[in-house]
Design a protein around this motif. Structure first.
Motif, PDB file in Angstrom:
ATOM      1  N   LEU A 278       0.762  -1.440   0.027  1.00 20.40           N
ATOM      2  CA  LEU A 278      -0.070   0.060   0.074  1.00 20.40           C
ATOM      3  C   LEU A 278       0.893   1.268  -0.055  1.00 20.40           C
ATOM      4  N   VAL A 279       0.438   2.258  -0.661  1.00 15.68           N
ATOM      5  CA  VAL A 279       0.957   3.445  -0.539  1.00 15.68           C
ATOM      6  C   VAL A 279      -0.097   4.550  -0.149  1.00 15.68           C
ATOM      7  N   ARG A 280      -0.213   4.981   1.141  1.00 15.01           N
ATOM      8  CA  ARG A 280      -1.079   5.672   1.719  1.00 15.01           C
ATOM      9  C   ARG A 280      -0.594   7.035   2.036  1.00 15.01           C
ATOM     10  N   ASP A 281      -1.176   8.252   1.347  1.00 13.74           N
ATOM     11  CA  ASP A 281      -0.542   9.620   1.697  1.00 13.74           C
ATOM     12  C   ASP A 281       0.939   9.711   1.663  1.00 13.74           C
ATOM     13  N   GLY A 282       1.521   8.947   0.733  1.00  9.54           N
ATOM     14  CA  GLY A 282       3.005   9.075   0.348  1.00  9.54           C
ATOM     15  C   GLY A 282       3.809   7.954   1.188  1.00  9.54           C
ATOM     16  N   GLU A 283       3.153   7.137   2.182  1.00 10.47           N
ATOM     17  CA  GLU A 283       3.887   6.191   3.045  1.00 10.47           C
ATOM     18  C   GLU A 283       3.822   4.849   2.190  1.00 10.47           C
ATOM     19  N   VAL A 284       4.743   4.124   2.240  1.00 11.90           N
ATOM     20  CA  VAL A 284       4.909   2.737   1.421  1.00 11.90           C
ATOM     21  C   VAL A 284       5.062   1.871   2.671  1.00 11.90           C
ATOM     22  N   GLU A 285       3.984   0.708   2.488  1.00 12.07           N
ATOM     23  CA  GLU A 285       4.118  -0.493   3.600  1.00 12.07           C
ATOM     24  C   GLU A 285       3.446  -1.750   3.013  1.00 12.07           C
ATOM     25  N   ALA A 286       3.864  -2.857   3.381  1.00 14.19           N
ATOM     26  CA  ALA A 286       3.237  -3.907   3.155  1.00 14.19           C
ATOM     27  C   ALA A 286       2.274  -4.269   4.229  1.00 14.19           C
ATOM     28  N   LEU A 287       0.953  -4.985   4.033  1.00 17.28           N
ATOM     29  CA  LEU A 287       0.325  -5.068   4.893  1.00 17.28           C
ATOM     30  C   LEU A 287       0.612  -6.494   5.830  1.00 17.28           C
ATOM     31  N   GLN A 288       1.620  -6.192   6.535  1.00 17.78           N
ATOM     32  CA  GLN A 288       2.167  -7.426   7.395  1.00 17.78           C
ATOM     33  C   GLN A 288       1.315  -7.706   8.721  1.00 17.78           C
ATOM     34  N   GLY A 289       1.595  -8.702   9.510  1.00 21.31           N
ATOM     35  CA  GLY A 289       0.882  -9.252  10.487  1.00 21.31           C
ATOM     36  C   GLY A 289       0.264 -10.514  10.120  1.00 21.31           C
ATOM     37  N   THR A 290      -0.644 -10.761  11.047  1.00 19.10           N
ATOM     38  CA  THR A 290      -1.402 -12.171  10.826  1.00 19.10           C
ATOM     39  C   THR A 290      -2.136 -12.163   9.975  1.00 19.10           C
ATOM     40  N   PRO A 291      -2.205 -13.126   8.878  1.00 17.62           N
ATOM     41  CA  PRO A 291      -3.010 -13.207   7.677  1.00 17.62           C
ATOM     42  C   PRO A 291      -4.515 -13.484   8.183  1.00 17.62           C
ATOM     43  N   SER A 292      -5.539 -13.505   7.426  1.00 20.23           N
ATOM     44  CA  SER A 292      -6.678 -13.460   7.442  1.00 20.23           C
ATOM     45  C   SER A 292      -6.980 -15.351   7.773  1.00 20.23           C
ATOM     46  N   GLY A 293      -6.198 -16.115   7.393  1.00 16.65           N
ATOM     47  CA  GLY A 293      -6.470 -17.437   7.660  1.00 16.65           C
ATOM     48  C   GLY A 293      -5.603 -18.073   6.732  1.00 16.65           C
ATOM     49  N   PRO A 294      -5.731 -19.552   6.649  1.00 24.27           N
ATOM     50  CA  PRO A 294      -4.879 -20.529   5.598  1.00 24.27           C
ATOM     51  C   PRO A 294      -5.539 -20.483   4.287  1.00 24.27           C
ATOM     52  N   PRO A 295      -4.595 -20.991   3.313  1.00 25.15           N
ATOM     53  CA  PRO A 295      -4.965 -21.176   1.903  1.00 25.15           C
ATOM     54  C   PRO A 295      -6.392 -22.192   1.936  1.00 25.15           C
ATOM     55  N   LEU A 296      -6.943 -21.811   0.739  1.00 22.64           N
ATOM     56  CA  LEU A 296      -8.056 -22.840   0.299  1.00 22.64           C
ATOM     57  C   LEU A 296      -7.676 -24.244   0.089  1.00 22.64           C
ATOM     58  N   GLY A 297      -8.645 -25.159   0.782  1.00 20.00           N
ATOM     59  CA  GLY A 297      -8.190 -26.328   0.272  1.00 20.00           C
ATOM     60  C   GLY A 297      -7.212 -27.375   1.081  1.00 20.00           C
ATOM     61  N   ILE A 298      -7.105 -26.828   2.449  1.00 22.11           N
ATOM     62  CA  ILE A 298      -6.204 -27.433   3.500  1.00 22.11           C
ATOM     63  C   ILE A 298      -7.265 -27.845   4.601  1.00 22.11           C
ATOM     64  N   PHE A 299      -7.890 -26.916   5.243  1.00 25.39           N
ATOM     65  CA  PHE A 299      -8.500 -27.350   6.371  1.00 25.39           C
ATOM     66  C   PHE A 299      -9.997 -27.182   5.964  1.00 25.39           C
ATOM     67  N   THR A 300     -10.894 -28.088   6.496  1.00 21.83           N
ATOM     68  CA  THR A 300     -12.291 -28.127   6.036  1.00 21.83           C
ATOM     69  C   THR A 300     -12.827 -27.277   7.076  1.00 21.83           C
ATOM     70  N   ASP A 301     -12.689 -26.979   8.222  1.00 23.84           N
ATOM     71  CA  ASP A 301     -13.388 -25.851   9.313  1.00 23.84           C
ATOM     72  C   ASP A 301     -12.435 -24.503   9.334  1.00 23.84           C
ATOM     73  N   ALA A 302     -11.664 -24.163   8.184  1.00 25.14           N
ATOM     74  CA  ALA A 302     -10.930 -22.888   8.397  1.00 25.14           C
ATOM     75  C   ALA A 302     -11.917 -21.829   8.414  1.00 25.14           C
ATOM     76  N   GLU A 303     -11.403 -20.454   9.089  1.00 25.53           N
ATOM     77  CA  GLU A 303     -12.279 -19.173   8.936  1.00 25.53           C
ATOM     78  C   GLU A 303     -11.141 -18.229   8.708  1.00 25.53           C
ATOM     79  N   TRP A 304     -11.780 -17.295   8.106  1.00 25.43           N
ATOM     80  CA  TRP A 304     -10.935 -16.092   7.756  1.00 25.43           C
ATOM     81  C   TRP A 304     -11.301 -15.047   8.238  1.00 25.43           C
ATOM     82  N   SER A 305     -10.573 -14.005   8.932  1.00 23.53           N
ATOM     83  CA  SER A 305     -10.815 -12.929   9.400  1.00 23.53           C
ATOM     84  C   SER A 305     -10.648 -11.635   8.661  1.00 23.53           C
ATOM     85  N   VAL A 306     -11.169 -10.672   8.638  1.00 19.96           N
ATOM     86  CA  VAL A 306     -11.149  -9.289   7.767  1.00 19.96           C
ATOM     87  C   VAL A 306     -10.386  -8.152   8.401  1.00 19.96           C
TER      88      VAL A 306
END
Length: 377
Positions: A278-306
């Motif tokens: 992201l570039v926001r008001d001139g500042e560059v960053e990657a949206l680091q931190g905890t991802p929303s959840g695992p890839p598709l096709g691995i866990f049948t009960d996976a949940e994904w946060s916003v």
């Protein structure tokens, strides 16, 4: 004058008659570079000797365990790389012609062959075989190119946008092998004005993965247009992936962004995928931190946060596949990585897709990129 074979080769002689076989062997001894001759007295015996080392086959069509062209058909199937010449009797010239029509490079009439004719026939047969194989590779390459073009048009669609407030740019590069894999992207604006963007990556390479990427991309667009943009969408894609994949280890990562109608907030879901830049008001960053959840096709009960990301007045968002951050850079052949990507954007002063591709280094994997930028008033 001695006969001439341009190079030493390995030849399989399939002949049940010892006298005829002896004559062929004696004639070939007169060549400048006599071939290495293997002998088979039947089709069954020949099957064990028709390896990739055989460059030419002389086959008699009067074998005890094969009826005329049956022997030829077996030889062509078992040794598609080898030049094949048919041996036939004077009264069976029509059989020799039929053999050529069926795929043999030439035919020879027993009792009417001398050393020079035999050597020349073998040499010409090999040249014709090389030409046939080259033509076959050309046709296959053309078919692959056409198939790739069809897959690319389905993997990489035009954006469905009805606003001038958003600038939308995309790039796609196939991997070093030149064939498509499962990278895909899409952008759709729904009637409420929200802009939805996705970039996804089916693990693996090849037409099966590309076809699966097409299916997931089309399903994503359909679900978004139907109003399903949250966990229901991801669960549906997960179900589709499990139903369509060829192996249980196939999974898919993706990153989705829903930009609110007022263009002030992006609701992100990073599903086992590299973080957006992201570039926001001139500042560059990657949206680091905890991802929303695992890839598709691995866990049948996976949940994904916003992940809600305030955008500010002036912003750019780039979604991409891991082919970008896995590009090899520098003299030490190190991977670019997320931090290196952010540094490149800072160095450029903005997100310039073409400059990023040029400066990223050697890209070995497929690469898909989507840039969404708020236009200046």
């Amino acid at each position: 004058m001695t006969a001439n074979l341009s190079e030493t080769l390995t030849l399989l002689l399939i002949e049940d008659d010892d006298g005829d076989a002896f004559l062929v062997e004696e004639l070939l001894k007169e060549a400048e570079s006599p071939p290495r001759i293997l002998r088979a007295r039947s089709l069954q015996e020949a099957k064990a000797k028709l390896t990739s080392k055989i460059q030419c086959v002389l086959v008699d069509l009067s074998l005890p365990d094969a009826n005329r062209l049956e022997a030829l058909e077996e030889v062509l199937a078992l040794a598609p790389h080898a030049a094949v010449l048919v041996l036939t009797g004077l009264r069976n010239v029509h059989v020799g012609v039929a053999a050529v029509q069926a795929g043999a490079q030439d035919y020879l009439i027993k009792g009417d062959v001398d050393a020079r004719l035999l050597a020349r026939a073998i040499r010409y047969a090999r040249e014709r075989k090389r030409a046939d194989l080259a033509q076959l590779r050309l046709v296959e390459a053309e078919l692959t190119a056409k198939e790739n073009a069809r897959l690319e048009s389905a993997l990489l669609p035009g954006a469905l946008l009805h606003t001038d407030a958003i600038e939308h740019l995309t790039r796609y590069l196939p991997g070093s092998g030149g064939t498509l894999a499962g990278d895909f992207y899409d952008t759709v604006q729904t009637p409420d004005g929200a802009v939805h963007v996705v970039v996804g990556d089916v693990c693996g390479h090849g037409p099966d993965e590309a076809a699966l990427g097409v299916a997931l991309r089309i399903a994503w667009r359909t679900l978004v247009l139907a109003g399903q943009t949250g966990d229901t969408l991801l669960r549906t894609l997960d179900t589709l992936l499990r139903a369509e994949r060829n192996a249980p280890e196939i999974f898919t990562t993706l990153c989705m962004a829903t930009i609110t109608p007022d263009l002030s907030v992006a609701r992100m879901r990073v599903v086992g995928h590299p973080p957006p830049v992201l570039v926001r008001d001139g500042e560059v960053e990657a949206l680091q931190g905890t991802p929303s959840g695992p890839p598709l096709g691995i866990f049948t009960d996976a949940e994904w946060s916003v992940i809600d990301v305030p955008l500010g007045e002036e912003w750019s968002i780039m979604l991409y596949t891991d082919g970008l951050i896995e590009a090899v850079v520098g003299e030490r052949d190190e991977l670019l990585g997320v931090d290196g990507l952010v540094d490149l954007v800072r160095e450029h002063g903005c997100i310039d897709l073409d400059r990023l591709i040029t400066h990223a280094g050697t890209v070995s994997d497929d690469l898909a990129m989507v840039l969404v930028r708020r236009r200046r008033d």
